[in-house]
Motif scaffolding. Structure first.
Motif, mmCIF file in Angstrom:
data_model
loop_
_atom_site.group_PDB
_atom_site.id
_atom_site.type_symbol
_atom_site.label_atom_id
_atom_site.label_comp_id
_atom_site.label_asym_id
_atom_site.label_seq_id
_atom_site.Cartn_x
_atom_site.Cartn_y
_atom_site.Cartn_z
ATOM 1 N N VAL A 369 0.655 -1.236 -0.231
ATOM 2 C CA VAL A 369 -0.094 -0.206 -0.028
ATOM 3 C C VAL A 369 0.895 1.152 0.384
ATOM 4 N N GLU A 370 1.947 0.970 0.564
ATOM 5 C CA GLU A 370 2.447 2.298 0.992
ATOM 6 C C GLU A 370 3.754 2.549 -0.458
ATOM 7 N N GLN A 371 4.194 1.589 -0.721
ATOM 8 C CA GLN A 371 4.799 1.625 -2.138
ATOM 9 C C GLN A 371 4.046 2.486 -3.656
ATOM 10 N N GLN A 372 2.485 1.635 -3.390
ATOM 11 C CA GLN A 372 1.566 2.599 -4.468
ATOM 12 C C GLN A 372 1.237 3.736 -4.299
ATOM 13 N N SER A 373 0.798 4.075 -2.491
ATOM 14 C CA SER A 373 0.811 5.374 -2.678
ATOM 15 C C SER A 373 1.554 6.465 -3.153
ATOM 16 N N LYS A 374 2.634 6.013 -2.775
ATOM 17 C CA LYS A 374 4.411 7.397 -3.365
ATOM 18 C C LYS A 374 3.798 7.870 -4.749
ATOM 19 N N VAL A 375 2.773 6.851 -5.673
ATOM 20 C CA VAL A 375 2.640 7.056 -6.759
ATOM 21 C C VAL A 375 1.558 7.901 -6.735
ATOM 22 N N LEU A 376 0.147 7.596 -6.311
ATOM 23 C CA LEU A 376 -1.160 7.771 -6.475
ATOM 24 C C LEU A 376 -1.531 9.249 -5.740
ATOM 25 N N GLU A 377 -0.208 10.072 -4.488
ATOM 26 C CA GLU A 377 -0.400 10.722 -3.942
ATOM 27 C C GLU A 377 0.231 11.701 -4.773
ATOM 28 N N LEU A 378 0.854 11.757 -6.141
ATOM 29 C CA LEU A 378 1.241 12.797 -6.856
ATOM 30 C C LEU A 378 0.095 13.615 -8.109
ATOM 31 N N GLN A 379 -0.474 12.446 -8.265
ATOM 32 C CA GLN A 379 -1.439 12.628 -9.118
ATOM 33 C C GLN A 379 -2.925 13.820 -8.030
ATOM 34 N N PRO A 380 -3.567 14.556 -8.894
ATOM 35 C CA PRO A 380 -4.724 14.846 -8.976
ATOM 36 C C PRO A 380 -6.053 14.286 -7.636
ATOM 37 N N GLY A 381 -5.492 13.274 -8.507
ATOM 38 C CA GLY A 381 -7.548 12.543 -7.375
ATOM 39 C C GLY A 381 -9.290 13.068 -7.862
ATOM 40 N N PRO A 382 -9.590 12.662 -7.021
ATOM 41 C CA PRO A 382 -9.530 12.678 -5.382
ATOM 42 C C PRO A 382 -8.972 11.212 -5.269
ATOM 43 N N HIS A 383 -8.395 10.076 -4.683
ATOM 44 C CA HIS A 383 -8.070 9.283 -4.297
ATOM 45 C C HIS A 383 -9.150 8.695 -3.049
ATOM 46 N N THR A 384 -9.733 7.797 -2.411
ATOM 47 C CA THR A 384 -10.543 7.863 -1.626
ATOM 48 C C THR A 384 -9.993 6.478 -0.934
ATOM 49 N N LEU A 385 -9.724 5.846 0.460
ATOM 50 C CA LEU A 385 -9.621 5.004 1.334
ATOM 51 C C LEU A 385 -10.441 5.154 1.987
ATOM 52 N N LEU A 386 -10.941 3.157 2.086
ATOM 53 C CA LEU A 386 -11.905 2.882 2.543
ATOM 54 C C LEU A 386 -10.824 1.924 3.696
ATOM 55 N N TYR A 387 -11.201 2.304 4.841
ATOM 56 C CA TYR A 387 -10.352 2.096 6.964
ATOM 57 C C TYR A 387 -11.785 0.684 6.836
ATOM 58 N N LEU A 388 -11.592 -0.556 6.186
ATOM 59 C CA LEU A 388 -12.381 -0.990 7.237
ATOM 60 C C LEU A 388 -12.231 -2.134 8.300
ATOM 61 N N ASP A 389 -12.437 -1.545 9.492
ATOM 62 C CA ASP A 389 -12.019 -2.846 10.472
ATOM 63 C C ASP A 389 -13.743 -3.949 11.003
ATOM 64 N N LEU A 390 -13.245 -5.153 11.033
ATOM 65 C CA LEU A 390 -14.735 -5.764 11.332
ATOM 66 C C LEU A 390 -14.861 -5.801 13.168
ATOM 67 N N ASP A 391 -15.941 -5.904 13.319
ATOM 68 C CA ASP A 391 -16.256 -5.376 14.705
ATOM 69 C C ASP A 391 -16.250 -6.979 15.855
ATOM 70 N N HIS A 392 -15.638 -7.356 16.714
ATOM 71 C CA HIS A 392 -16.320 -7.920 17.988
ATOM 72 C C HIS A 392 -15.496 -8.939 17.234
ATOM 73 N N PHE A 393 -14.474 -8.679 16.556
ATOM 74 C CA PHE A 393 -13.480 -10.301 16.240
ATOM 75 C C PHE A 393 -13.005 -10.178 17.055
#
Length: 770
Positions: A369-393
């Motif tokens: 993710v960090e490798q790919q993000s270095k490319v994307l953050e230089l582009q206009p975007g917007p690029h959207t992140l979905l941060y998903l966390d399982l409940d009661h895992f």
């Protein structure tokens, strides 16, 4: 038949001499390729002989051999004369009937025992080595017929000087069957030397120059024999392709083995190597010949088609195509040199895959993710992140066990993959997933997040006949140059939004807004910043430890790794994950590291004073701490403050990334500290493949193999190969290996069989106060 093979050998050598001059100009000073081409003449003659048998069976090779002007005699390995041609008869002035079936030294002796012995030695060298041998200078008394004044004929000895080549003719099993002896009469050259006729020729030739000329030919011959051996023993493959059709002039044994085609000499490339044109090789050669520029390739894929095999074998090769030029600077062929690197390439790919993929789910990991993000953050975007966390895992993981938790994570990953075909999906934590939606507004991302949440809620997870429901909380944030937001900022805000979703009741989607971030996130981080500083001031950072055991005796504690815990004001034990991020973000990490190291020194001094056994203690140190120029001085001050502490009981853990960030400074720092008795361990080894190149430059005592390679080693065969490779490299450098994250005690004997020295993890010992 041997007459024909010998004749073809002679003629093929002569035909190659002109081409040798063309190759000479493109090679090194030693003239290696010249010698290689001459050495290939015998192989070429065999191909020509086979061709002549098939195409021209009526050719009388015996008469052609007999008519050759090159004196030639054929011997068996007992040095008995089997045949000779007319030129040889004339050279020694003896009829062939008198010498055939006779030992050579009975019919031709120099009268000089040392010279005869040298000639015998040359023959023996040919028989033993299977390689040609040269005699640069021989003197013989040859009988010559003289007619007197009365017409009476008599014989008189005539001194002649020869140089000779002894060449083996091999049987099908590779043994020497015949010896081809070819003397050349150099009498006139010797006489010119002795008479010193150079003034008559208008040039200056001294006797020494004549001797040098003879010696030069001998030197070239010896060089040819030496290079011939080196060429055929070379590990890399080599071949020479000539003409527009790229006809094989030569190919060494390595080339034949790599490309699985033995019968190539004299054939066009397109006929000799199956499907070579379809794989683009001809086009590359055409480009080299057109431009006159060499072509280099690294790890190029090639399909090798072996006889009697339906499917080709995939190999990877490094090679260079070097154009061959003639005297007019025209490209007349291509010199090919290279190596097969299939094994190294596959291992590199496996290491690369392991470094960027989660071993449990097969999804990308945080590093990818960090490798790919270095490319994307230089582009206009917007690029959207979905941060998903399982409940009661944690409930399922604790009540049903880690196997159930792993199975649930795998099922969730499979469901997410079905819905994210064109998006980057990664597992970035225990039960946390991240999806990057390129060029997507947050409103569109919210609709997509609802689909994912519903898909997860539809999972019917059964374990031990019990059904469990699962939901997820999702945080949404964006980044890109158009919004002037870096990826790290977007990830932090998505994480914060996910946290808010959980605080608001879970199983919901939270879009990050500036107000939420400015209030919640800032208060959250500032709160931990304050709480951490207060905890260090009040000495509420507690040392915990996890046992490290020898895998051949897991019941005995060998070492311990220090793990910090924060004791909150209400007595709650807070794990480092809650405050380490705040420490790094607000510049407290170095102060925290030094606080922990000082406490370790103090604890060792106290244990020694009480006559307690002190195991070696491993202490984690961040890259920021280690990069400080004052760190070495800090350690020296601790040794002075606690003079009774046995510094050999301390081992500092340095991460792979921190070690190679500034190799020179890191190595110097480590050497200075090592002089104080403190040892070093390289942590999370394998997470960065570049470290292989630096192991011998760092004073490392231990390598801690990254847990990603250990956790699922038995279900992923490539993991075993990588662990073996890491251990093998450690053995070469004299470094002990420690396997991290051993969650299952059944892995202990398995890792021990692989040679790993030590291990740690929840399957061995859960952290406890020191």
């Amino acid at each position: 038949m041997y007459i024909k093979s010998i004749f073809l050998y002679i003629t093929s050598v002569q035909q190659h001499l002109n081409h040798v001059a063309q190759i000479w100009s493109m090679v090194s000073v030693q003239g290696n390729i010249v010698a290689i081409i001459i050495a290939s003449a015998q192989n070429l003659s065999e191909k020509i002989g086979k061709y002549m048998d098939e195409k021209h069976p009526s050719i009388d090779f015996l008469n052609i051999f007999d008519a050759s002007t090159s004196p030639t005699v054929i011997l068996d390995t007992q040095l008995t004369v089997l045949a000779c041609n007319k030129a040889y008869e004339a050279l020694i002035n003896t009829k062939r009937e008198e010498i055939v079936n006779q030992p050579l030294f009975d019919v031709l002796s120099s009268g000089n025992p040392e010279q005869d012995e040298a000639l015998r030695h040359s023959f023996n060298n040919v028989i033993k080595s299977g390689q040609p041998d040269r005699i640069p200078f021989m003197r013989f008394d040859v009988p010559r017929a003289v007619t007197g004044s009365l017409g009476i004929q008599s014989y008189k000895s005539s001194v002649r000087y020869w140089a000779g080549v002894n060449t083996p003719v091999l049987a099908e099993d590779g043994s020497v069957k015949y010896i081809l002896n070819q003397p050349s009469d150099i009498t006139q050259m010797v006489q010119l030397r002795d008479k010193n006729i150079s003034p008559l020729l208008g040039v200056e030739f001294s006797p020494e120059q004549f001797d040098q000329q003879i010696g030069f030919f001998d030197l070239l011959y010896k060089e040819r024999a030496r290079i011939h051996e080196i060429f055929h023993q070379a590990p890399g493959f080599v071949c020479i392709l000539s003409g527009k059709n790229y006809i094989f002039e030569m190919a060494n044994q390595a080339y034949i083995e790599v490309f699985a085609q033995a019968d190539v000499i004299g054939k066009p490339l397109i006929e000799a190597i199956p499907k070579v044109e379809e794989q683009g090789v001809i086009a590359l050669l055409d480009e080299v010949c057109r431009t006159g520029e060499p072509f280099f390739a690294n790890a190029m894929e090639f399909l090798v088609y072996r006889d009697n095999e339906l499917q080709p074998r995939q190999i990877f090769i490094n090679f260079v195509y070097q154009p061959i030029r003639d005297g007019q600077d025209n490209v007349t062929g291509v010199f090919v040199q290279g190596y097969e690197v299939t094994e190294a390439y596959n291992l590199s790919q496996a290491m690369s895959y392991q470094a960027t993929h989660d071993p449990l789910t097969g999804l990308f990991n945080r590093r990818k993710v960090e490798q790919q993000s270095k490319v994307l953050e230089l582009q206009p975007g917007p690029h959207t992140l979905l941060y998903l966390d399982l409940d009661h895992f944690k409930i399922i993981n604790d009540h049903c066990g880690h196997n159930a938790g792993d199975e649930l994570l795998t099922q969730v990953a499979q469901v997410l993959e079905q819905h994210t075909k064109n998006q980057l999906l990664a597992r970035i934590g225990g039960d946390e997933f991240l999806i990057i939606l390129e060029n997507t507004e947050r409103e569109q991302a919210e609709a997509f997040a609802k689909q994912l949440s519903q898909a997860i809620a539809d999972i019917a997870f059964y374990w031990c006949s019990n059904r469990y429901s699962i939901t997820a909380s999702v945080g949404i944030a964006s980044f890109g140059s158009a919004e002037n937001k870096r990826f790290a900022e977007g990830l932090s805000r998505a994480d914060s939004a996910c946290f808010l979703a959980k605080e608001k009741g879970r199983n919901r989607i939270q879009i990050h807004h500036v107000d939420d971030n400015d209030v919640v996130q800032q208060l959250r981080d500032m709160d931990w910043f304050s709480r951490l500083k207060e905890a260090m001031r009040e000495d509420r950072i507690q040392l915990w430890a996890q046992n490290i055991v020898a895998l051949n005796n897991p019941n005995e504690i060998s070492y311990k790794e220090i793990l910090s815990r924060l004791i909150d004001t209400d007595g709650t034990v807070v794990p480092p994950g809650a405050f380490i991020t705040a420490a790094e973000r607000y510049g407290l990490i170095e102060q925290l590291d030094r606080h922990i190291i000082r406490k370790v020194f103090s604890s060792i001094a106290s244990m020694q004073q009480q006559n307690q056994t002190v195991p070696r203690l491993f202490i984690n140190a961040s890259g920021i701490t280690l990069s400080n120029d004052n760190f070495v001085e800090f350690i020296k001050e601790l040794t002075e403050e606690f003079p009774s502490v046995d510094t050999t009981k301390i081992c500092l853990e340095i991460t792979e990334t921190a070690a190679v960030a500034n190799l020179t400074r890191t190595a110097e720092m480590m050497r200075n500290i090592s002089q104080l008795g403190i040892q070093f361990a390289l942590d999370d080894f394998g997470s960065g493949v570049a470290t292989f190149n630096y192991l011998d430059k760092l004073p490392i005592k231990f390598i801690k193999i990254d847990g990603e390679f250990i956790t699922n080693i038995r279900s992923r065969p490539i993991g075993e190969t990588i662990v073996k490779s890491i251990h093998a490299i450690a053995q070469i450098t004299g470094v002990d290996t420690i396997a991290e994250c051993i969650e299952d005690s059944e892995l202990i004997p398995y890792l021990h069989e692989l040679g790993i020295h030590y291990g740690q993890g929840y399957g061995i010992h859960r952290p406890a106060p020191l």
